[in-house]
Design an enzyme around this catalytic site. Sequence first.
Site, short mmCIF file in Angstrom:
data_model
loop_
_atom_site.label_atom_id
_atom_site.label_comp_id
_atom_site.label_asym_id
_atom_site.label_seq_id
_atom_site.Cartn_x
_atom_site.Cartn_y
_atom_site.Cartn_z
N LYS A 199 8.27 -1.98 -2.39
CA LYS A 199 8.08 -1.13 -1.04
C LYS A 199 8.71 -0.51 -0.26
O LYS A 199 8.27 1.26 -0.48
CB LYS A 199 6.14 -2.35 -0.58
CG LYS A 199 6.01 -1.10 0.12
CD LYS A 199 5.26 -0.06 0.50
CE LYS A 199 5.41 0.67 1.17
NZ LYS A 199 4.51 2.05 1.02
N GLU A 239 1.34 -1.09 -0.03
CA GLU A 239 -0.01 -0.11 -0.17
C GLU A 239 1.20 1.18 -0.30
O GLU A 239 1.36 1.62 1.05
CB GLU A 239 -1.02 -0.11 1.29
CG GLU A 239 -1.90 0.98 1.34
CD GLU A 239 -2.78 1.22 0.13
OE1 GLU A 239 -3.49 -0.01 -0.62
OE2 GLU A 239 -2.68 1.84 -0.73
N CYS A 261 6.49 3.97 8.89
CA CYS A 261 7.41 3.65 8.21
C CYS A 261 8.41 4.24 7.39
O CYS A 261 9.06 3.07 7.19
CB CYS A 261 6.09 3.69 6.76
SG CYS A 261 4.19 2.73 6.72
P1 NAD Z 1 -1.95 -0.91 12.58
O1 NAD Z 1 -1.07 -0.62 13.97
O2 NAD Z 1 -3.06 0.55 13.24
O3 NAD Z 1 -2.91 -1.55 12.37
C1 NAD Z 1 -2.47 -3.04 12.56
C2 NAD Z 1 -3.46 -3.41 13.48
O4 NAD Z 1 -3.33 -5.11 12.88
C3 NAD Z 1 -3.87 -3.00 14.92
O5 NAD Z 1 -5.24 -2.71 14.86
C4 NAD Z 1 -3.96 -4.51 15.17
O6 NAD Z 1 -4.17 -5.24 16.70
C5 NAD Z 1 -3.90 -5.86 14.60
N1 NAD Z 1 -3.80 -6.92 13.98
C6 NAD Z 1 -1.86 -7.40 14.71
N2 NAD Z 1 -1.82 -8.84 14.64
C7 NAD Z 1 -3.24 -8.99 14.86
C8 NAD Z 1 -4.38 -10.90 14.65
N3 NAD Z 1 -3.21 -11.52 14.76
N4 NAD Z 1 -4.84 -10.92 13.73
C9 NAD Z 1 -6.12 -10.24 13.99
N5 NAD Z 1 -5.61 -8.54 14.44
C10 NAD Z 1 -3.92 -8.26 14.34
O7 NAD Z 1 -0.61 -0.35 11.60
P2 NAD Z 1 -1.06 -0.03 9.87
O8 NAD Z 1 0.09 1.61 9.89
O9 NAD Z 1 -2.21 -0.26 9.59
O10 NAD Z 1 0.01 -0.82 9.54
C11 NAD Z 1 -0.23 -1.70 8.96
C12 NAD Z 1 1.16 -2.43 7.64
O11 NAD Z 1 0.58 -1.45 6.58
C13 NAD Z 1 2.23 -2.18 8.48
O12 NAD Z 1 3.05 -3.45 7.73
C14 NAD Z 1 2.76 -0.86 7.48
O13 NAD Z 1 4.08 -1.41 7.09
C15 NAD Z 1 1.80 -0.83 6.55
N6 NAD Z 1 2.17 0.42 5.52
C16 NAD Z 1 1.55 1.51 6.59
C17 NAD Z 1 1.28 2.49 6.20
C18 NAD Z 1 0.63 3.82 6.95
O14 NAD Z 1 0.57 5.37 6.47
N7 NAD Z 1 -0.05 3.46 8.65
C19 NAD Z 1 1.49 2.49 4.73
C20 NAD Z 1 1.37 1.55 4.29
C21 NAD Z 1 2.49 0.71 4.48
C1 UDX Z 2 5.45 7.80 3.73
C2 UDX Z 2 4.33 7.33 2.75
O1 UDX Z 2 4.66 8.80 1.60
C3 UDX Z 2 3.21 6.43 1.38
O2 UDX Z 2 3.62 6.20 0.17
C4 UDX Z 2 3.72 4.88 2.70
O3 UDX Z 2 2.91 4.06 1.69
C5 UDX Z 2 3.14 4.99 3.63
O4 UDX Z 2 4.68 6.29 4.36
P1 UDX Z 2 3.00 8.74 5.63
O5 UDX Z 2 4.70 8.38 6.60
O6 UDX Z 2 1.82 8.58 5.57
O7 UDX Z 2 3.46 7.97 4.02
O8 UDX Z 2 3.73 10.02 5.17
P2 UDX Z 2 4.30 11.19 4.21
O9 UDX Z 2 3.91 11.93 3.40
O10 UDX Z 2 4.96 10.57 3.72
O11 UDX Z 2 5.67 12.39 5.12
C6 UDX Z 2 6.06 11.66 6.44
C7 UDX Z 2 6.98 12.46 6.76
O12 UDX Z 2 7.97 13.10 5.71
C8 UDX Z 2 6.30 13.21 7.26
O13 UDX Z 2 7.38 13.20 9.38
C9 UDX Z 2 5.97 14.52 6.68
O14 UDX Z 2 5.92 15.98 7.13
C10 UDX Z 2 7.95 14.57 5.98
N1 UDX Z 2 8.40 14.82 5.28
C11 UDX Z 2 7.46 15.03 3.68
C12 UDX Z 2 9.01 16.14 5.10
O15 UDX Z 2 9.37 16.79 5.88
N2 UDX Z 2 9.73 17.09 4.06
C13 UDX Z 2 8.43 16.41 2.55
O16 UDX Z 2 8.48 17.50 1.67
C14 UDX Z 2 7.58 15.90 2.81
#
Ligand code: NAD
Ligand code: UDX
Length: 463
Positions: A221, A162, A277
């Site tokens: 990713k 994602e 991330c």
């Molecule tokens: P998060 O911590 O917000 O959510 C994860 C959820 O999974 C939690 O609510 C937890 O309770 C649940 N969980 C864990 N183990 C479980 C199990 N065995 N059964 C059922 N539920 C379970 O995490 P997130 O930010 O959504 O990230 C999830 C993944 O997506 C990570 O690998 C992260 O690196 C990736 N990712 C995050 C972002 C972002 O912006 N947060 C963007 C892209 C990818």
């Molecule tokens: C990031 C990636 O952008 C996204 O594609 C991935 O799926 C998850 O990780 P996110 O961490 O949610 O997303 O936000 P992002 O907009 O990337 O910002 C990350 C951090 O960088 C923030 O603290 C932001 O303030 C900082 N940032 C971003 C800067 O300091 N300068 C910039 O020019 C851009």
Amino acid sequence: MTIKNICCIGAGYVGGPTMAVIAQKCPHIKVTVVDVNEHRINAWNSANVEDLPIYEPGLAEVVQEARGRNLFFSTNVDQAIDEAEMIFISVNTPTKTYGAGKGMAADLKYIELCARQIAKVAKSDKIVVEKSTLPVRTASAIKEILTNTGNGVRYQILSNPEFLAEGTAVADLFHPDRVLIGGDTTSDGQKAVQALVEIYANWVPTEKILTTNLWSSELSKLTANAFLAQRVSSINALSELCEKTGADVNEVAQAIGLDSRIGPKFLKASVGFGGSCFQKDILNLVYIAKSYGLEEVASYWEQVIIMNDHQKRRFAKNIISTLYNTVASKKIAFLGWAFKKDTNDTRESAAIYVADDLLNEQAAIAVYDPKVKVQQMYADLDYLESRTAVDNQKLLTAYPNPYDACQGAHAIAVLTEWDEFKSYDWQKIYEGMLKPAFVFDGRNVLDQKALEQIGFVYKAIGK
Ligand code: NAD
Ligand code: UDX
């Protein structure tokens, strides 16, 4: 194969919004998002969409439209697995805090638990989709667990990382730059890939749906996040040089960003990148490179993190040295605690580390953030274990509005770029502060000239 029933394990920042959008765009598919965290599931089901566990612009409307129609949130993981033809794994993959790879490798225990639970429950063939960000070659481990511990049913594993960013998650999901799907090159693998392509094709133009082999998808990713973070660290490195030379980092960023080979995005100098991330994924990349003996590759990417840590630390140092080398008992107002605007997420927010350094100097921190709750701020600080929870509560106070937060303060530090900061009555804020009144703009968002005219001493990153 046409999918009619999807399950997503993990109702977090990715699972919740991603599945809400799939459900909204595909009313013919039943989507059930499950989580072991009952509190979180209850919040997703709350009657008032203002109480959803995640704040994202536009998310409440999407959930409202699809929830109860074909979008469901539940703690009954087994039932959802059993009923689904396609299972997304969207659980957290944090940096390991113990054992081999501590502080670097991704902790895959939640992923493995999901695989084992699927293997235990599934009675019919399943497509398992890696939505979580995972180290390259994780799919082979998942496949091994599923086929060796399962009930003899067949599995196809897909990688579908994602790319949404928080704060713009819904817009990113509606109009992704690309959707990436990796799968086995066998004919069954390709059929599974097509089943997922068909889902996204309900709203994403097919030319934006990219299919690759599993390993390319998994590695892309980590690579995308490393490249994005590297741009932020690059401009942040230059911001320090700008401060010494009289160059203005915003002007430098604009000048280089107009080069079509460089482009304008991710060149905003800041107090340091945060979020769940960037750091985690780069550390993971470094760990993977090291595990293959690629020391130069590992240390190249490690610098991105080293630079980011330096940027956070030097921001705090600058506040201390400017305030005559002592901040003990001085009120310092923080505008913003979230790691970026338009989210309530605070994971790895620069604000936490800047606060930690200032609290070590016994400053009194007064925070205003439009979306972050005070309990979260304390939890973030307690996690660092620099002080007792009691001391953190004594030294940090949250305020419901910026004017009270800044009243009687020596300085303001801008840690998040919330739009509303620009429209405050800065004259009124100035009048309430001790003089000289300082603004340390960690996001370069305020109007320097206007603030200086009022009387503020204004300091920004890279100026
Ligand atoms: P998060 O911590 O917000 O959510 C994860 C959820 O999974 C939690 O609510 C937890 O309770 C649940 N969980 C864990 N183990 C479980 C199990 N065995 N059964 C059922 N539920 C379970 O995490 P997130 O930010 O959504 O990230 C999830 C993944 O997506 C990570 O690998 C992260 O690196 C990736 N990712 C995050 C972002 C972002 O912006 N947060 C963007 C892209 C990818
Ligand atoms: C990031 C990636 O952008 C996204 O594609 C991935 O799926 C998850 O990780 P996110 O961490 O949610 O997303 O936000 P992002 O907009 O990337 O910002 C990350 C951090 O960088 C923030 O603290 C932001 O303030 C900082 N940032 C971003 C800067 O300091 N300068 C910039 O020019 C851009």
